[in-house]
Design a protein around this motif. Structure first.
Motif, PDB file in Angstrom:
ATOM      1  N   GLU A  89      -4.869  -8.651   0.950  1.00 38.71           N
ATOM      2  CA  GLU A  89      -4.023  -9.345  -0.015  1.00 38.71           C
ATOM      3  C   GLU A  89      -3.231  -8.386  -0.897  1.00 38.71           C
ATOM      4  O   GLU A  89      -2.208  -8.759  -1.467  1.00 38.71           O
ATOM      5  CB  GLU A  89      -4.872 -10.251  -0.906  1.00 38.71           C
ATOM      6  N   SER A  90      -3.675  -7.142  -1.021  1.00 39.23           N
ATOM      7  CA  SER A  90      -2.956  -6.186  -1.859  1.00 39.23           C
ATOM      8  C   SER A  90      -2.079  -5.238  -1.048  1.00 39.23           C
ATOM      9  O   SER A  90      -1.570  -4.260  -1.558  1.00 39.23           O
ATOM     10  CB  SER A  90      -3.945  -5.371  -2.699  1.00 39.23           C
ATOM     11  N   ARG A  98      -0.116  -0.239  -0.044  1.00 38.40           N
ATOM     12  CA  ARG A  98      -0.799  -0.956  -1.106  1.00 38.40           C
ATOM     13  C   ARG A  98       0.111  -1.032  -2.325  1.00 38.40           C
ATOM     14  O   ARG A  98       0.921  -0.138  -2.567  1.00 38.40           O
ATOM     15  CB  ARG A  98      -2.093  -0.246  -1.499  1.00 38.40           C
ATOM     16  N   VAL A  99      -0.016  -2.092  -3.082  1.00 38.18           N
ATOM     17  CA  VAL A  99       0.773  -2.232  -4.297  1.00 38.18           C
ATOM     18  C   VAL A  99       0.538  -1.040  -5.221  1.00 38.18           C
ATOM     19  O   VAL A  99       1.450  -0.536  -5.865  1.00 38.18           O
ATOM     20  CB  VAL A  99       0.415  -3.544  -5.026  1.00 38.18           C
ATOM     21  N   SER A 112       2.650  -9.282  -6.322  1.00 38.32           N
ATOM     22  CA  SER A 112       1.773  -8.228  -5.825  1.00 38.32           C
ATOM     23  C   SER A 112       0.582  -8.758  -5.048  1.00 38.32           C
ATOM     24  O   SER A 112      -0.316  -8.009  -4.720  1.00 38.32           O
ATOM     25  CB  SER A 112       1.270  -7.376  -7.003  1.00 38.32           C
ATOM     26  N   TYR A 113       0.548 -10.054  -4.763  1.00 37.96           N
ATOM     27  CA  TYR A 113      -0.596 -10.593  -4.033  1.00 37.96           C
ATOM     28  C   TYR A 113      -0.195 -11.309  -2.752  1.00 37.96           C
ATOM     29  O   TYR A 113      -0.914 -12.138  -2.240  1.00 37.96           O
ATOM     30  CB  TYR A 113      -1.407 -11.529  -4.934  1.00 37.96           C
TER      31      TYR A 113
END
Length: 204
Positions: A89-90, A98-99, A112-113
């Motif tokens: 999810e990230s 990754r965020v 961000s999700y």
């Protein structure tokens, strides 16, 4: 008093562990910077037409007028769909980073999700990886990919015709392999990110 002295002094093993984690994080961030550099480099390049660097172009794969571009776009969409559910999810479903890997996340993503991603690098990774598997003219790239997959116990059936490994059965295998997670210095990343980086850095 003796116990307090031990606490103040600290455990050498803990210090070594912290130092090792910091070292691995520095190496990881260096790898991410390499990915971002290649994403910027390929942002406005057509994954198909860049096979012939001597011929200038000013379009992306989405706008490419070449007859082979439509087939490549279909395979690109298939790869995106085939590995999308394997992202966490990230992790951005487009650039696969990754965020937390961005110094300015808002510049790249509205959410961000993963609910409403808006990535400036959308399509860049999928397009170049698709080309590497299904339209690559450089034998060394195909040999690198096939050797890499063979080490993981994967052998794709070779077929005649345009493209390296066409066929639905091969695509499913490729999607699964690309979506698997590997580790970069102790941090899990989708394998497609490593494939993109290797192919991008080997592309003139």
């Amino acid at each position: 008093m003796e116990r307090e002295g031990q606490l103040r002094q600290g455990d050498p093993e803990d210090d070594e562990e912290v130092a090792d984690r910091c070292r691995r994080l520095i190496l990881y961030r260096g790898r991410v910077r390499r990915v971002l550099a290649q994403l910027e480099r390929h942002l406005r390049l057509c994954a198909l037409c860049s096979l012939w660097p001597q011929i200038p172009h000013s379009h992306t794969l989405q706008d490419c007028p070449d007859a082979g571009a439509q087939c490549l776009r279909r395979r690109w969409a298939s790869i995106e769909k085939g590995i999308r559910h394997q992202s966490g999810e990230s992790i951005c479903p487009h650039c696969r980073l990754r965020v937390l890997d961005y110094s300015s996340p808002d510049r790249l993503h509205h959410d961000s999700y993963g609910l409403d991603w808006d990535c400036r690098y959308e399509g860049v990774i999928a397009a170049l990886v698709t080309r590497a598997f299904f339209a690559e003219s450089d034998d060394s790239t195909l040999q690198m990919l096939s050797s890499w997959m063979a080490k993981d116990g994967i052998t794709l059936s070779q077929t005649e015709g345009w493209g390296a490994w066409p066929g639905e059965e091969n695509e499913k295998v490729v999607h699964k392999w690309l979506g698997q997670h590997i580790e970069w210095f102790g941090i899990k990343v989708p394998r497609i990110l490593e494939v993109f980086l290797r192919v991008a850095e080997s592309t003139k």
